[in-house]
Scaffold this motif. Structure first.
Motif, PDB file in Angstrom:
ATOM      1  N   VAL A  81       0.984  -1.169   0.027  1.00 58.13           N
ATOM      2  CA  VAL A  81       0.067  -0.097   0.072  1.00 58.13           C
ATOM      3  C   VAL A  81       0.955   1.388  -0.062  1.00 58.13           C
ATOM      4  O   VAL A  81       0.523   2.185  -0.801  1.00 58.13           O
ATOM      5  CB  VAL A  81      -1.172  -0.121   1.026  1.00 58.13           C
ATOM      6  N   GLU A  82       1.969   1.349   0.732  1.00 58.40           N
ATOM      7  CA  GLU A  82       3.012   2.352   0.730  1.00 58.40           C
ATOM      8  C   GLU A  82       3.476   2.596  -0.618  1.00 58.40           C
ATOM      9  O   GLU A  82       3.577   3.870  -0.969  1.00 58.40           O
ATOM     10  CB  GLU A  82       3.814   1.896   1.939  1.00 58.40           C
ATOM     11  N   HIS A  83       3.941   1.380  -1.112  1.00 58.36           N
ATOM     12  CA  HIS A  83       4.474   1.453  -2.326  1.00 58.36           C
ATOM     13  C   HIS A  83       3.556   2.250  -3.475  1.00 58.36           C
ATOM     14  O   HIS A  83       3.913   3.077  -4.216  1.00 58.36           O
ATOM     15  CB  HIS A  83       5.017   0.102  -2.924  1.00 58.36           C
ATOM     16  N   LEU A  84       2.309   1.536  -3.611  1.00 60.19           N
ATOM     17  CA  LEU A  84       1.586   2.142  -4.467  1.00 60.19           C
ATOM     18  C   LEU A  84       1.371   3.654  -4.382  1.00 60.19           C
ATOM     19  O   LEU A  84       1.170   4.424  -5.263  1.00 60.19           O
ATOM     20  CB  LEU A  84       0.124   1.223  -4.316  1.00 60.19           C
ATOM     21  N   ARG A  85       0.857   3.716  -3.081  1.00 56.94           N
ATOM     22  CA  ARG A  85       0.656   5.326  -2.909  1.00 56.94           C
ATOM     23  C   ARG A  85       1.949   6.449  -3.200  1.00 56.94           C
ATOM     24  O   ARG A  85       1.849   7.315  -3.808  1.00 56.94           O
ATOM     25  CB  ARG A  85       0.689   5.561  -1.419  1.00 56.94           C
ATOM     26  N   SER A  86       3.205   5.460  -3.101  1.00 54.37           N
ATOM     27  CA  SER A  86       4.225   6.380  -3.520  1.00 54.37           C
ATOM     28  C   SER A  86       4.267   6.578  -5.066  1.00 54.37           C
ATOM     29  O   SER A  86       5.004   7.457  -5.585  1.00 54.37           O
ATOM     30  CB  SER A  86       5.502   5.933  -3.064  1.00 54.37           C
ATOM     31  N   THR A  87       3.634   5.840  -5.724  1.00 53.97           N
ATOM     32  CA  THR A  87       3.684   6.016  -7.343  1.00 53.97           C
ATOM     33  C   THR A  87       2.496   6.724  -7.584  1.00 53.97           C
ATOM     34  O   THR A  87       1.818   6.373  -8.887  1.00 53.97           O
ATOM     35  CB  THR A  87       3.709   4.483  -7.784  1.00 53.97           C
ATOM     36  N   GLY A  88       1.480   7.311  -6.758  1.00 51.85           N
ATOM     37  CA  GLY A  88       0.305   8.292  -7.110  1.00 51.85           C
ATOM     38  C   GLY A  88      -0.739   7.004  -7.022  1.00 51.85           C
ATOM     39  O   GLY A  88      -1.694   7.899  -7.737  1.00 51.85           O
ATOM     40  N   VAL A  89      -0.903   5.805  -6.997  1.00 53.44           N
ATOM     41  CA  VAL A  89      -2.000   5.092  -6.770  1.00 53.44           C
ATOM     42  C   VAL A  89      -2.661   5.371  -5.564  1.00 53.44           C
ATOM     43  O   VAL A  89      -2.048   5.076  -4.216  1.00 53.44           O
ATOM     44  CB  VAL A  89      -1.738   3.587  -6.864  1.00 53.44           C
ATOM     45  N   ASP A  90      -4.160   5.632  -5.661  1.00 49.59           N
ATOM     46  CA  ASP A  90      -4.941   5.617  -4.419  1.00 49.59           C
ATOM     47  C   ASP A  90      -5.211   4.316  -3.873  1.00 49.59           C
ATOM     48  O   ASP A  90      -5.970   3.477  -4.421  1.00 49.59           O
ATOM     49  CB  ASP A  90      -6.200   6.302  -4.825  1.00 49.59           C
ATOM     50  N   ALA A  91      -4.694   3.882  -2.702  1.00 49.34           N
ATOM     51  CA  ALA A  91      -4.777   2.486  -2.362  1.00 49.34           C
ATOM     52  C   ALA A  91      -4.990   2.391  -0.767  1.00 49.34           C
ATOM     53  O   ALA A  91      -4.184   3.637  -0.023  1.00 49.34           O
ATOM     54  CB  ALA A  91      -3.774   1.757  -2.258  1.00 49.34           C
ATOM     55  N   VAL A  92      -5.731   1.817  -0.334  1.00 51.31           N
ATOM     56  CA  VAL A  92      -5.981   1.673   1.203  1.00 51.31           C
ATOM     57  C   VAL A  92      -5.971   0.176   1.745  1.00 51.31           C
ATOM     58  O   VAL A  92      -6.133  -0.698   0.716  1.00 51.31           O
ATOM     59  CB  VAL A  92      -7.480   2.201   1.695  1.00 51.31           C
ATOM     60  N   MET A  93      -5.563  -0.197   2.910  1.00 43.78           N
ATOM     61  CA  MET A  93      -5.463  -1.659   3.379  1.00 43.78           C
ATOM     62  C   MET A  93      -6.462  -1.901   4.350  1.00 43.78           C
ATOM     63  O   MET A  93      -6.849  -0.960   5.346  1.00 43.78           O
ATOM     64  CB  MET A  93      -4.165  -1.905   4.174  1.00 43.78           C
ATOM     65  N   TRP A  94      -7.268  -2.987   4.200  1.00 43.60           N
ATOM     66  CA  TRP A  94      -8.257  -3.255   5.061  1.00 43.60           C
ATOM     67  C   TRP A  94      -7.824  -4.845   5.782  1.00 43.60           C
ATOM     68  O   TRP A  94      -7.115  -5.517   4.895  1.00 43.60           O
ATOM     69  CB  TRP A  94      -9.772  -3.409   4.362  1.00 43.60           C
ATOM     70  N   ARG A  95      -8.526  -4.810   6.676  1.00 48.34           N
ATOM     71  CA  ARG A  95      -8.070  -6.484   7.515  1.00 48.34           C
ATOM     72  C   ARG A  95      -9.384  -7.155   7.679  1.00 48.34           C
ATOM     73  O   ARG A  95     -10.424  -6.641   8.040  1.00 48.34           O
ATOM     74  CB  ARG A  95      -7.437  -6.420   8.822  1.00 48.34           C
ATOM     75  N   PHE A  96      -9.654  -8.475   7.291  1.00 49.55           N
ATOM     76  CA  PHE A  96     -10.745  -9.155   7.588  1.00 49.55           C
ATOM     77  C   PHE A  96     -10.092 -10.313   8.674  1.00 49.55           C
ATOM     78  O   PHE A  96      -9.111 -11.028   8.370  1.00 49.55           O
ATOM     79  CB  PHE A  96     -11.127  -9.816   6.602  1.00 49.55           C
ATOM     80  N   PRO A  97     -10.701 -10.776   9.888  1.00 53.94           N
ATOM     81  CA  PRO A  97     -11.853  -9.956  10.212  1.00 53.94           C
ATOM     82  C   PRO A  97     -11.903  -8.529  10.691  1.00 53.94           C
ATOM     83  O   PRO A  97     -10.483  -8.195  11.094  1.00 53.94           O
ATOM     84  CB  PRO A  97     -12.156 -10.838  11.487  1.00 53.94           C
TER      85      PRO A  97
END
Ligand code: TMP
Length: 215
Positions: A30-46
């Protein structure tokens, strides 16, 4: 994308046994994607923050007991209660990186070997949810997972059970899965994950359709 709509985000699920390093890799990608300008978030299940999630947490911490069918349905409901938000984010262009998803739901329950909770039955309860564009399956032997810090604190962290979970994951694999050896270094694994994830994010941005489980 000539439809005038915003390009959609990708749905990427990390799966594997307990303590195999999924959470670390989810955060790093997620950190990498954001650094390349991609809007990304991390979720956990449960998602342990909801009231269903709190019941699940108590079960995992062995503070409560539940029928296997009931806890299974709580895990399903815990995904369904996030479904609308998930679809809204994806449609709005956000890439979602999930630390576990329906594949864990099916694999962990099927691994219990309860006759009426077959893999087919468990799969059928997930069909209202979108399929991941990519499942990153992080694999390592149950014995090496057990050697990692904190192992054994939660209900399912037992070597024999984890072997059954591993076999169940293997039975679920299809062409959307990438298998990664989780015994390497954090940086080596991250590099492999990056090379697998980036094309999937591009494909989603270019308009490839979101599927449904288990089409
Ligand atoms: P976590 O350690 O990644 O938070 O996951 C909690 C435990 O719950 C882990 O042992 C896997 C298990 N699990 C299920 O049994 N069913 C599910 O649907 C999910 C998402 C996790």
């Amino acid at each position: 994308n000539d439809s005038g709509r915003r390009p959609r985000g990708a749905l990427i699920a990390f799966e594997g046994g307990d303590r195999c390093g999924k959470t670390t890799q989810c955060s790093k990608i997620v950190e990498h994607l954001r650094s390349t300008g991609v809007d990304a978030v991390m979720w956990r299940f449960p998602d342990r923050s909801t009231s269903i999630g709190q019941s699940i947490n108590a079960y995992l911490a062995e503070q409560s007991h539940m029928d296997d069918a009931v806890i299974h349905m709580l895990f399903v409901a815990n995904r369904l209660e996030k479904r609308d938000e998930m679809l809204r984010l994806l449609a709005g262009g956000t890439t979602l990186v999930l630390d576990r998803y329906s594949y864990s739901g099916v694999a962990y329950t099927a691994a219990k070997g309860v006759p009426y909770l077959s893999m087919e039955y468990c799969k059928s309860l997930e069909v209202l949810l979108p399929a991941a564009d990519l499942v990153v399956h992080m694999t390592m032997t149950p014995e090496s997972m057990a050697a990692r810090g904190g192992y054994g604190e939660e209900r399912y962290e037992k070597v024999e059970f984890q072997s059954k979970v591993m076999a169940a994951f293997e039975a679920l694999r299809d062409e959307r899965w990438a298998v990664i050896d989780a015994s390497g270094t954090i940086d080596d694994i991250h590099e492999q994950v990056t090379s697998i994830v980036e094309p999937v994010v591009r494909c989603a941005h270019n308009g490839c359709a979101l599927g449904r489980l288990w089409d």
